[in-house]
Design a protein around this motif. Sequence first.
Motif, mmCIF file in Angstrom:
data_model
loop_
_atom_site.group_PDB
_atom_site.id
_atom_site.type_symbol
_atom_site.label_atom_id
_atom_site.label_comp_id
_atom_site.label_asym_id
_atom_site.label_seq_id
_atom_site.Cartn_x
_atom_site.Cartn_y
_atom_site.Cartn_z
ATOM 1 N N LEU A 1 -10.836 -4.523 -4.315
ATOM 2 C CA LEU A 1 -11.701 -4.206 -5.445
ATOM 3 C C LEU A 1 -10.989 -3.398 -6.531
ATOM 4 C CD1 LEU A 1 -15.094 -3.414 -3.678
ATOM 5 C CD2 LEU A 1 -14.268 -5.581 -4.629
ATOM 6 N N PHE A 2 -10.085 -2.526 -6.134
ATOM 7 C CA PHE A 2 -9.422 -1.669 -7.113
ATOM 8 C C PHE A 2 -8.141 -2.281 -7.671
ATOM 9 C CE2 PHE A 2 -12.252 1.367 -5.191
ATOM 10 C CZ PHE A 2 -12.556 2.247 -6.219
ATOM 11 N N TYR A 3 -7.412 -3.042 -6.847
ATOM 12 C CA TYR A 3 -6.082 -3.468 -7.271
ATOM 13 C C TYR A 3 -5.847 -4.973 -7.187
ATOM 14 C CZ TYR A 3 -5.420 1.527 -6.565
ATOM 15 O OH TYR A 3 -5.567 2.887 -6.614
ATOM 16 N N CYS B 1 -7.962 -10.340 1.286
ATOM 17 C CA CYS B 1 -8.390 -8.988 1.649
ATOM 18 C C CYS B 1 -9.867 -8.949 2.027
ATOM 19 C CB CYS B 1 -8.116 -8.028 0.501
ATOM 20 S SG CYS B 1 -6.370 -7.671 0.235
ATOM 21 N N VAL C 1 -10.990 -3.662 1.659
ATOM 22 C CA VAL C 1 -11.980 -3.733 0.582
ATOM 23 C C VAL C 1 -11.530 -2.892 -0.605
ATOM 24 C CG1 VAL C 1 -14.321 -3.078 -0.086
ATOM 25 C CG2 VAL C 1 -13.948 -4.272 2.070
ATOM 26 N N VAL C 2 -11.032 -1.684 -0.342
ATOM 27 C CA VAL C 2 -10.558 -0.811 -1.419
ATOM 28 C C VAL C 2 -9.407 -1.469 -2.185
ATOM 29 C CG1 VAL C 2 -9.371 1.368 -1.903
ATOM 30 C CG2 VAL C 2 -11.342 1.337 -0.367
ATOM 31 N N MET C 3 -8.436 -2.016 -1.459
ATOM 32 C CA MET C 3 -7.287 -2.636 -2.116
ATOM 33 C C MET C 3 -7.714 -3.842 -2.945
ATOM 34 S SD MET C 3 -4.860 -0.627 -1.347
ATOM 35 C CE MET C 3 -3.487 -1.537 -2.049
ATOM 36 N N ALA D 1 -12.305 -1.246 5.689
ATOM 37 C CA ALA D 1 -12.528 -0.429 4.491
ATOM 38 C C ALA D 1 -11.282 -0.397 3.607
ATOM 39 C CB ALA D 1 -12.929 0.985 4.902
ATOM 40 N N TRP D 2 -10.103 -0.270 4.227
ATOM 41 C CA TRP D 2 -8.843 -0.255 3.473
ATOM 42 C C TRP D 2 -8.674 -1.543 2.675
ATOM 43 C CZ3 TRP D 2 -4.580 -3.109 6.106
ATOM 44 C CH2 TRP D 2 -3.434 -3.223 5.296
ATOM 45 N N THR E 1 0.834 -1.199 0.000
ATOM 46 C CA THR E 1 0.000 0.000 0.000
ATOM 47 C C THR E 1 0.873 1.254 0.000
ATOM 48 O OG1 THR E 1 -1.810 -1.126 1.146
ATOM 49 C CG2 THR E 1 -1.789 1.279 1.252
#
Length: 241
Positions: free
Chosen positions: A123-125, A135, A119-121, A116-117, A42
């Motif tokens: 779904l996006f990456y 994740c 989930v973002v990592m 939340a962090w 990250t």
Amino acid sequence: MRGELHFGRLAVLVGIVVASVLAWDSAVLTPFKLLAVMGHETGHALAARLVGGEVNQVTVRPNQSGECLSSLPGGFFARVLVYSGGYVGSALIAVLLLVLTFRFEARRFMLGAAAAWLVVMALFYGRDLFTLGFCLGMAVLFAAGARFLPLELVGALNLFIATFTALYAAMDLKDDLWSSQVRAMSDAQLLAEVTVVPAIVWAALWTLVSVALLALGGFFAVSERRRPARSSTGPSVAAPR
């Protein structure tokens, strides 16, 4: 207001570090090690976005290795910042977790933010099944813990995650940068290839900066503000005999 050392917090932090070192090879700690690896990657991803690059994929693997694939601008300083973002970013994340947990007691918020962090990592990456599964699985567990666990257990889990992340950041520096075979394939070697500075010098610099950040953050986390004593302004009353 001056800060003074909180010995209870210091004892908890030292206890977690000692227990983690003794059980370092236990499979129980693997999910927390993978969390720290995701923190490292990250750091690279955030640095890449900061310099105007594009992050294509972030990967964590069962053997605790990781990878952040990104498209970067051609500038020299952009590459230096992104290549340095992993180790230094990992230390900054550990310090943030320590301070939020110990000093500000952000218990449910911290666990929810971690969910939340992840989930973002994912779904996006996340592009591979293991990274996605890890994740999203940990995000569900963290979100459920933040919602349903008693506050005391949430606090205990937060303390462990924060302290273990700081420990892993320090161990990561030792294992990756001070072994010549590993260093030849590390971010330090990538920097050596785009600068005239040898990889061992980058390793020393990262170690000094990261250890200083961890020491400063740890001290701030285990200290507390000294509140001024209240002064009595009302009239004095004689106690009855």
